[in-house]
Design an enzyme around this catalytic site. Structure first.
Site, PDB file in Angstrom:
ATOM      1  N   LYS A  77      -7.131 -16.801 -17.715  1.00 41.00           N
ATOM      2  CA  LYS A  77      -6.586 -15.484 -17.387  1.00 41.00           C
ATOM      3  C   LYS A  77      -7.478 -14.819 -16.344  1.00 41.00           C
ATOM      4  O   LYS A  77      -8.711 -14.966 -16.363  1.00 41.00           O
ATOM      5  CB  LYS A  77      -6.544 -14.655 -18.677  1.00 41.00           C
ATOM      6  CG  LYS A  77      -5.772 -13.350 -18.604  1.00 41.00           C
ATOM      7  CD  LYS A  77      -5.749 -12.697 -19.989  1.00 41.00           C
ATOM      8  CE  LYS A  77      -4.899 -11.439 -20.045  1.00 41.00           C
ATOM      9  NZ  LYS A  77      -4.845 -10.866 -21.424  1.00 41.00           N
ATOM     10  N   SER A  97      -1.775  -9.795 -27.123  1.00 44.93           N
ATOM     11  CA  SER A  97      -1.665 -10.343 -25.768  1.00 44.93           C
ATOM     12  C   SER A  97      -1.784 -11.857 -25.641  1.00 44.93           C
ATOM     13  O   SER A  97      -1.523 -12.404 -24.570  1.00 44.93           O
ATOM     14  CB  SER A  97      -2.684  -9.667 -24.850  1.00 44.93           C
ATOM     15  OG  SER A  97      -2.233  -8.373 -24.512  1.00 44.93           O
ATOM     16  N   SER A 139      -0.160  -9.518 -22.666  1.00 39.99           N
ATOM     17  CA  SER A 139      -0.579  -9.475 -21.286  1.00 39.99           C
ATOM     18  C   SER A 139      -0.969 -10.843 -20.711  1.00 39.99           C
ATOM     19  O   SER A 139      -1.020 -11.001 -19.497  1.00 39.99           O
ATOM     20  CB  SER A 139      -1.778  -8.538 -21.147  1.00 39.99           C
ATOM     21  OG  SER A 139      -2.902  -9.055 -21.845  1.00 39.99           O
TER      22      SER A 139
END
Ligand code: MG
Ligand code: ZN
Lengths: 472, 94, 476
Positions: free
Chosen positions: A67, A166, A142
C-alpha cells in the site's frame, strides 16, 4: 506463464525453492501484468526484483505489493495524497524491511484512499480503483489497490493497513483473504499514520495459507515503535482439520439489520458449513457494538487531525505560497493538498477535541471504547470466535456513496468494533451474490491469530471459493 | 448542529482555507454525522474509565545512546524552499 | 486605595543535559551547522514514531525528588496541538493532566508540578524571502528540536522581583548540583516565564494575572517583573482593569509588548499521545534516583548551622551559592586548629565576596588554603584585621602566600618589643591632658592617643595591645 499465475504465493515460493520456478521469471510475470493493468491498482512499479533471494529465503523471491502509505527509502510513498505527490522518504517501514529481508522483493506501491480514509478507494488523490469482478464497482477501501491487485492476479500477495476495516472490507469486496492483526503485533514504524491507536498492517492474499506465511514475517517487536509487542508464538502454517469443539458466537447487533440478502444467504450457508465441520453456532451479544461506529468516527478523526498537522508545506510535500504570510501559506497548502474526505475528517476530529466539546465527544468515545472491549472480553468467555459478515453489502457502484458520507461510513459497520478493542480478525471469501464476492469475518481474542487462521483454513476448504474468474 | 461560525473556527484551528460552498457543505455534512454520533450521549458512561490504549504495556525506554542522524542534504531533500541549510518559511507574525 | 501586594509564580523550562533527544537518537548539539542533527522522528517525517529517552526520564525523576515532589507511578504524554514552523509535527509531546511529579517545595516556594516534554526547533530570521517581495522570511533549524525539557511550575508564592531573582538562583544551584542541565540562561538551557498579578495586601483571592515570556537572564526576570508590577499598579490606580494576556519584555527599552491578540485565542486540543503508552516509573527507578541525590542547598545550610556553628544568614549564603560553599569548606579544612569555621565564613562570605562579586570563587587567584592561612595569621595576632584586609587585596589581585606578603610588605602586627612602647610614649607626651583624664579613669580620653599610635603604625598595631601599654606606662 498462466500456470505460474495459478500458483498461490506459498506454492510459488515452494516451486522456487524446489528449483521448478525461476524467481526472476516469477517477478517478470507479475511486473508485466501489473504494468498492463487498467484497474488503477498501482501507483508505482519497481523496475526489477533487485538482489535474487538466498537459497533458504522463506519468501523465496515471491514479489510483494505494498500500500502506498508504507514508506520505502527512495520510492514514492504518498499515502494516496496529492500533498505528498512524489515524496520519497529517506527510510523504510519496518514491516517492508522485514518482508524484503525474508526474500519478498517489492513489486510496487498500490493505490489507496487518501491517508487510508475511505471504504471505496474513491478518495485517492490519484484516481479510483476498479473492482476486477465488475469494473463499474468499487474494490472497497482503504486498501483497495492492494485488494484489487491480488484479486486480479497483478500481484501474488500484498500488504495493507486496517484502521476500521481497511484490509477486511476490500478483501471481502474483491473475493480474497484479508487479516487485521492484534494491535501492536506488527510495527507501525514507517507506516504513514491515519489513527495511531487503531492502525495495523496486515496481509491481503489469495488464500489463508498465504496469509499465514506473510503474517509470520510481519509480526514481531520493533524498538522503533513504542506500542509494538512481541508476538507470543510463531505463526504456524494452518493444517488440515475440522472445527470440532469450536464455539462460534453470532452477535445479533452485527448480523441483523442492514445486511443485504445476498450477503446474508452466503453468511448463513457458511454457518451451516461450520456446523457440518463440528462447530457450535449460537447467538451472542455485543451490546455496545451499535455505538462502535460513532466512537470510531470520533476517535479516528481526532487522532488524524493531529497526525495530519505535519503536512504544512515546510519540510516536504506540497507547498502553496500564500500572500507572503505564514498562515495563508499553511491554509492554502492544506486546502490544495488534501481531498474533501480528508478535510471532512480533519474538521470532525478538530471539532471533537476542541475546548467545550472534548468531554461530550472524544471523551465519551474513549469510554464507549472501554465498553466495546468489555463486550468482546465477555463474549470470548463463552465463544472461541465472534463471526459476522465482513461487509453489509457487496461491492457497490462507483460514485454511489460519494455524496453521502454517512452511508459510506456505514459500510464499516461490521469491521469497526474489532480495532476499537485491538483484537485480530480475518475476512475470507465465502461466496458470490449476483456474481460479486461476499466476505465472512472471524474475530478472536488478542494474539489468537494462529487459531483464527486454523479455523479460517478449515472453512476455506469447505467453502471452496474459486477466485480465478477475477484473474482472467 | 454545527453552524457556519463553528465551521470557520474549526477551519482556523486546523489551518484549512475553505471556499464559501465548502463552509456551507461542511456545516451540513458535519451536522448529519454529528447527529448520528450524538447517540453515544444516551449511554450512561459516568462510571466507565476511558480507553486510549488497547495494548497493556508501559512505554519502553530508549537507552540514551546517539544514533546516526541524516546527512543535511537528505534532511533537506524534500524541502519546498530550502535556504542556507535550513527550511525557509514566511516569518510568523509577518 | 490600600497597599498592593505582588503575587508571582514562575514557569521554568530546563533543557536536560542528556546525550540524545527526548524521542529520537539524534545527538544534542549547540552551535553546530543547521539541520546536521535530525532524523525522521525529530523532522516529523510521515510514519516516524517517538520512543522516550531513559536518561531524560531519570533526570526528570531526580528533579522531582530534589524539589520534594510526589513521583507518579504512571504518567501520560499528551499532544499539545498548534501550528508553528518550529514544531515539526504540528503538536508538542508534553504532559498534561498526569505529570511526572506533583507538589513539593524549594526554599519558601511551593512547587505545583514537574513534567517532561520536547523542545521546539530554532527559527532564524533571514530578512526578505526571495519568493514574495517585501515579506519577511525565517529559516528553521531542527538541531534543537526535540531536546528533552523539564517544565517546573511553582505556586504563586513569590512577592517581589528581587525574591523571584534570588529564588531562581537557588533553583539554578539545585539543578546544577543535580548535574541534569547546563542551566545557562543566555544559551537558553534555562528559560523562565513569570505569572504576575497584584492584590490588596492581606487579601486571599488573586487578581488577574499576566504572563511574561522568555526572559533570558536573572536580571531581566527581575526587571521584567518590576516593569509589569508598575504597569499593573498604574492601571489599577487609574481605575482600569488588568487584562489577562501574554507579554514580552524588551530589556533594551524596558518595555512590555502584548504577544497574542485575543481573537487568536489558543485551543491546544490536548489528548493522550497514542504513539506512547503510559510512562511507568517503578519504585526501583525512584530509589535509584534518590540514591544519586547530592546534598542540596537546604540540607547544606542546616549542616553549616548545626555542625559548623554558622549564623543563619552566612549558612544560607554559602549553601545557596554552591561554589562559595565548596570554597568555604576547603578553607575550613585547611585552616589551623582552633580557628572557628564561623570566622572563616566571615572572610569568605563578606571579605572575599566583597572583592570578587559574582565571579566563581573556585577560579579566584586566592586559594582556599591561602585564605585559611591568612585567617590563621589574624587569629594568632600575627596580623591585625586592617593588615589582613590589605593582604587579601594582594591575594585577590595576584594570589600568593599570605605569610610572604605580610613579611614583604611589613604588614605584621607590632609588639612592645618592636618599639610600640616608644610610639605610645610619644603619643602620651603629645596629649598631656588626655593622658591626665585617662589616668583619672576616663577611658574615653584614650581616643586621640590610640589614634596617633595607629597613624604612626599605619594600622599595624593591635588596639588591645596599645591600650595595655598605655595603662602600663601611665601606671609606671
Ligand atoms: Mg512547556
Ligand atoms: Zn532525531
Amino acid at each position: 506463464m498462466s500456470d505460474v499465475l495459478a500458483l498461490s504465493a506459498a506454492a510459488a515460493a515452494e516451486a522456487v525453492r524446489a528449483g521448478a520456478l525461476d524467481a526472476a521469471e516469477l517477478f517478470a510475470t507479475y511486473r508485466e501484468r501489473a504494468a498492463a493493468e487498467d484497474l488503477g491498482a498501482f501507483l508505482w512499479l519497481a523496475d526489477g526484483p533487485g538482489e535474487p533471494p538466498g537459497p533458504d529465503a522463506p519468501l523465496a523471491g515471491v514479489p510483494l505489493a505494498a500500500k502506498d502509505l508504507f514508506c520505502v527509502r527512495g520510492v514514492p510513498s504518498q499515502a494516496g495524497s496529492r500533498i505528498l505527490e512524489g515524496y520519497r522518504p529517506p527510510y523504510t517501514a519496518t514491516v517492508v524491511e522485514r518482508l524484503q529481508d525474508a526474500g519478498a522483493p517489492l513489486l510496487g506501491k498500490t493505490n489507496q484512499d487518501e491517508f487510508a480514509m475511505g471504504s471505496s478507494n474513491e478518495n485517492s488523490g490519484f484516481g479510483p480503483v476498479r473492482n476486477p469482478w465488475d469494473r463499474t464497482r468499487v474494490p472497497g477501501g482503504s486498501s483497495g489497490g492492494s485488494a484489487a491487485a491480488v484479486a486480479a492476479g497483478l500481484a501474488p500477495w500484498a500488504i495493507g493497513t486496517d484502521t476500521g476495516g481497511s484490509i477486511r472490507q476490500p478483501a471481502a469486496l474483491c473475493g480474497i483473504v484479508g487479516l487485521k492483526p492484534t494491535y501492536g503485533a506488527v510495527s507501525r514504524s514507517g507506516m504513514i499514520a491515519f489513527a495511531s491507536s487503531l492502525d495495523q498492517a496486515g496481509p491481503l492474499t489469495r488464500d489463508v495459507t498465504d496469509a499465514a506465511l506473510l503474517l509470520g514475517h510481519m509480526v514481531g517487536h520493533d524498538r522503533r515503535d513504542a506500542t509494538s509487542v512481541p508476538f507470543p508464538e510463531p505463526i504456524a502454517r494452518p493444517a488440515e482439520g475440522d472445527l470440532r469443539g469450536v464455539r462460534l458466537g453470532v452477535p445479533e447487533e452485527l448480523s441483523a439489520d442492514g445486511i443485504e440478502d445476498g450477503v446474508r444467504t452466503a453468511f448463513d450457508a457458511t454457518l451451516a458449513l461450520a456446523r457440518e465441520l463440528g462447530a457450535t453456532v449460537e447467538p451472542c451479544r455485543l451490546p455496545h457494538a451499535p455505538h462502535a461506529l460513532s466512537a470510531y468516527y470520533l476517535i479516528a478523526p481526532a487522532e488524524a487531525s493531529a497526525n495530519l498537522a505535519r503536512f504544512d508545506g515546510v519540510r516536504y510535500g506540497l507547498r502553496v505560497e500564500g500572500d507572503g504570510d505564514l498562515v495563508s501559506m499553511y491554509t492554502r497548502t492544506r486546502a490544495a493538498g488534501f481531498g474533501p474526505e480528508v478535510k471532512r475528517r480533519i474538521m470532525l476530529g478538530t471539532y471533537a477535541l476542541s475546548s467545550g466539546y472534548y468531554d461530550a465527544y472524544y471523551g465519551r468515545a474513549l469510554r464507549v471504547r472501554t465498553k466495546i472491549t468489555e463486550d468482546f472480553r465477555a463474549a470470548f468467555e463463552r465463544f472461541d470466535f465472534v463471526v459476522t459478515p465482513t461487509s453489509p453489502t457487496v461491492a457497490f457502484p462507483l460514485g454511489e456513496r460519494t455524496d453521502d458520507p454517512l452511508a459510506m461510513y456505514l459500510s464499516d459497520y461490521c469491521t469497526v468494533p474489532m480495532p476499537l478493542a485491538g483484537i485480530p480478525a480475518i475476512s475470507i471469501p465465502n461466496g458470490l451474490a449476483d456474481g460479486l464476492p461476499t466476505g465472512f469475518q472471524i474475530a478472536g481474542p488478542a494474539f489468537s491469530e494462529n487459531k483464527i487462521l486454523q479455523a479460517a483454513f478449515a472453512l476455506e476448504g469447505a467453502i471452496g471459493f474459486d477466485g480465478s474468474a477475477a484473474r482472467a | 448542529m454545527i453552524d457556519r461560525a463553528q465551521v470557520l473556527h474549526v477551519a482556523r484551528l486546523a489551518r484549512l482555507e475553505l471556499t464559501d460552498d465548502e463552509v456551507e457543505r461542511a456545516s451540513r455534512e458535519l451536522s448529519t454525522i454529528l447527529d448520528h454520533i450524538a447517540r453515544i450521549g444516551e449511554l450512561d458512561l459516568d462510571a466507565v474509565p476511558p480507553t486510549s490504549h488497547v495494548v497493556e504495556v508501559t512505554t519502553p525506554l530508549r537507552a540514551d545512546e546517539p544514533e546516526p542522524s541524516l546527512p543535511v542534504q537528505e534532511a533537506l531533500a524534500a524541502a519546498p524552499d530550502p535556504y542556507d541549510g535550513g527550511f525557509r518559511v514566511p516569518s510568523p507574525g509577518a | 486605595m490600600s497597599e498592593l501586594e505582588p503575587v508571582i509564580g514562575l514557569e521554568i523550562h530546563v533543557q536536560l543535559a542528556t546525550r540524545t533527544k527526548m524521542f529520537c537518537g539524534c545527538a544534542l548539539s549547540f552551535g553546530d551547522p543547521p539541520n546536521t542533527h535530525t532524523c525522521p522522528v525529530c523532522l516529523g517525517l510521515p510514519g516516524a514514531l517517538p520512543v522516550a529517552n531513559a536518561r531524560a526520564v531519570h533526570f526528570g525523576v531526580l528533579i522531582g525528588l530534589a524539589l520534594g515532589g510526589e513521583i507518579a507511578p504512571s504518567s501520560t504524554f499528551h499532544r499539545k496541538n498548534y501550528f508553528y514552523p518550529d514544531l515539526p509535527k504540528g503538536y508538542q509531546i508534553s504532559q498534561y493532566d498526569e505529570p511526572l511529579s506533583r507538589g513539593g517545595s524549594l526554599g519558601e516556594v511551593r512547587i505545583h508540578r514537574v513534567h517532561l516534554e520536547e523542545d521546539a526547533a530554532k527559527l532564524i530570521h533571514v530578512g526578505e524571502s526571495g519568493r514574495i517581495h517585501g515579506s519577511a522570511a525565517s529559516v528553521v533549524d531542527f538541531n534543537r528540536g526535540g531536546t528533552p525539557l523539564v517544565e517546573i511550575v511553582t505556586e504563586p508564592d513569590l512577592h517581589s522581583p528581587e525574591s523571584a531573582r534570588e529564588w531562581l538562583g537557588l533553583l539554578r544551584t539545585t539543578l546544577r548540583q543535580l548535574g541534569v542541565s547546563d542551566v545557562n540562561m543566555e544559551e537558553g538551557s534555562l528559560r523562565c516565564d513569570a505569572n504576575v498579578s497584584l492584590r490588596p495586601a492581606g487579601r486571599e483571592e488573586l487578581g488577574t494575572k499576566t504572563e511574561l515570556k522568555n526572559m533570558n537572564s536573572f536580571r531581566f526576570v527581575e526587571r521584567g517583573v518590576h516593569a509589569e508590577i508598575a504597569r499593573q499598579a498604574a492601571l489599577l490606580a487609574a481605575g482600569e482593569a488588568v487584562e489577562q494576556e501574554t507579554l514580552h519584555f524588551d530589556p533594551s527599552g524596558g518595555t512590555l509588548t502584548s504577544l497574542r491578540s485575543k481573537e487568536e485565542a489558543h485551543d491546544y486540543r490536548y489528548f493522550p499521545e497514542p504513539d506512547l503508552v503510559p510512562l511507568a516509573v517503578t519504585p526501583e527507578m525512584v530509589e535509584a534516583a534518590r540514591a544519586e541525590l547530592p546534598e542540596l542547598p537546604a540540607a547544606r545550610a542546616a549542616r553549616y548551622e548545626a555542625e559548623l556553628g554558622l549564623p543563619a544568614d552566612l549558612a544560607r549564603q554559602h549553601a545557596h551559592r554552591a561554589e562559595l560553599g565548596d570554597y568555604f569548606e576547603a578553607a575550613v579544612a585547611a585552616a589551623p586548629a582552633g580557628v572557628a569555621p564561623r570566622v572563616v565564613a566571615n572572610w569568605t562570605g563578606n571579605e572575599l565576596v566583597a572583592r570578587i562579586g559574582d565571579d566563581d570563587p573556585g577560579a579566584a587567584k586566592v586559594t582556599p588554603q591561602a585564605l585559611a592561612a591568612l585567617v590563621g595569621l589574624l587569629d594568632a595576632g600575627t596580623v591585625t584585621g586592617a593588615g589582613a584586609r590589605t593582604v587579601l587585596d594582594r591575594l585577590v589581585a595576584d594570589g600568593g602566600d599570605p605569610q610572604a606578603i605580610v613579611a614583604a610588605e611589613g604588614l605584621g602586627a607590632l609588639g612592645d618589643d618592636e618599639g610600640l612602647g616608644e610610639i605610645v610614649a610619644a603619643a602620651l607626651a603629645a596629649h598631656p591632658d588626655a593622658a591626665e583624664k585617662v589616668r583619672a579613669g576616663n577611658l574615653k580620653a584614650l581616643g586621640p592617643i590610640v589614634g596617633q599610635v595607629m597613624r604612626e603604625t599605619k594600622g599595624r598595631a593591635d588596639g588591645g595591645e596599645v591600650q595595655r601599654i598605655v595603662r602600663e606606662q601611665l601606671a609606671g
